[in-house]
Design a protein around this motif. Structure first.
Motif, PDB file in Angstrom:
ATOM      1  N   GLN A   1      -6.666   3.208   4.367  1.00 46.48           N
ATOM      2  CA  GLN A   1      -6.320   1.796   4.472  1.00 46.48           C
ATOM      3  C   GLN A   1      -5.063   1.601   5.320  1.00 46.48           C
ATOM      4  O   GLN A   1      -4.982   0.657   6.115  1.00 46.48           O
ATOM      5  CB  GLN A   1      -6.117   1.180   3.086  1.00 46.48           C
TER       6      GLN A   1
ATOM      7  N   LEU B   1      -5.930   5.209   0.141  1.00 48.73           N
ATOM      8  CA  LEU B   1      -4.780   4.437   0.630  1.00 48.73           C
ATOM      9  C   LEU B   1      -4.356   4.901   2.024  1.00 48.73           C
ATOM     10  O   LEU B   1      -3.948   4.076   2.848  1.00 48.73           O
ATOM     11  CB  LEU B   1      -3.615   4.527  -0.356  1.00 48.73           C
TER      12      LEU B   1
ATOM     13  N   THR C   1       0.827  -1.201   0.000  1.00 44.94           N
ATOM     14  CA  THR C   1       0.000   0.000   0.000  1.00 44.94           C
ATOM     15  C   THR C   1       0.866   1.258   0.000  1.00 44.94           C
ATOM     16  O   THR C   1       0.578   2.215  -0.718  1.00 44.94           O
ATOM     17  CB  THR C   1      -0.957  -0.004   1.211  1.00 44.94           C
TER      18      THR C   1
ATOM     19  N   GLN D   1       2.223   1.706  -3.490  1.00 46.51           N
ATOM     20  CA  GLN D   1       1.186   2.242  -4.377  1.00 46.51           C
ATOM     21  C   GLN D   1       0.993   3.730  -4.149  1.00 46.51           C
ATOM     22  O   GLN D   1       0.887   4.511  -5.093  1.00 46.51           O
ATOM     23  CB  GLN D   1      -0.154   1.553  -4.109  1.00 46.51           C
ATOM     24  N   ARG D   2       0.932   4.114  -2.885  1.00 47.98           N
ATOM     25  CA  ARG D   2       0.714   5.509  -2.510  1.00 47.98           C
ATOM     26  C   ARG D   2       1.865   6.377  -3.011  1.00 47.98           C
ATOM     27  O   ARG D   2       1.655   7.475  -3.526  1.00 47.98           O
ATOM     28  CB  ARG D   2       0.571   5.612  -0.995  1.00 47.98           C
TER      29      ARG D   2
END
Length: 142
Positions: A126, A123, A18, A21-22
């Motif tokens: 999350q 994100l 994550t 991705q961020r």
């Protein structure tokens, strides 16, 4: 006990993916902002990746949209999103900056700006939830 460690390991892997991705989205967003409003990164001393800047860009992703925001809305939006850190003077300066910007006015870029912002915010939520779960597992194991 073993199940807790396995779950913690899986949550750690998910958190790592994550974060990656961020980071990609932040880099992508920075390039879009540089195309649309290159002066913005120098306007905010702590950078463009903060909630107040995201709030403005979600509502007005182009310099024309920022410049045409009503002078009661922008001075209300910026201090509210920054929890009082930026005031009405900053909002006025931002509007003048947008009016004088030497940027590209492309409607497709405005969509490309709002989408990564929403994904980054998702994100972030999350990551918060994942870290909360990891902390709970660690506390329960002690």
């Amino acid at each position: 006990m073993i199940l807790n460690y396995i779950e913690l390991k899986e949550l750690g892997r998910f958190r790592q993916k994550t974060v990656k991705q961020r980071t990609r989205l932040i880099i992508q967003l920075t390039s879009y902002i540089d195309q649309v409003l290159p002066e913005l990164q120098y306007f905010f001393k702590s950078g463009v990746h903060q909630n107040s800047v995201y709030a403005v860009l979600k509502e007005a992703p182009t310099p024309d949209a920022i410049a045409s925001m009503h002078m009661t809305h922008l001075p209300h939006l910026l201090p509210e999103a920054s929890h009082g850190h930026f005031g009405k003077d900053t909002a006025r300066e931002l509007r003048v900056l947008a009016q004088k910007s030497v940027s590209i006015n492309d409607s497709s870029l405005s969509i490309q700006i709002t989408q990564p912002i929403e994904q980054i915010e998702l994100l972030d939520r999350q990551l918060f939830h994942t870290e909360f779960e990891m902390a709970n597992i660690i506390i329960c194991t002690l």
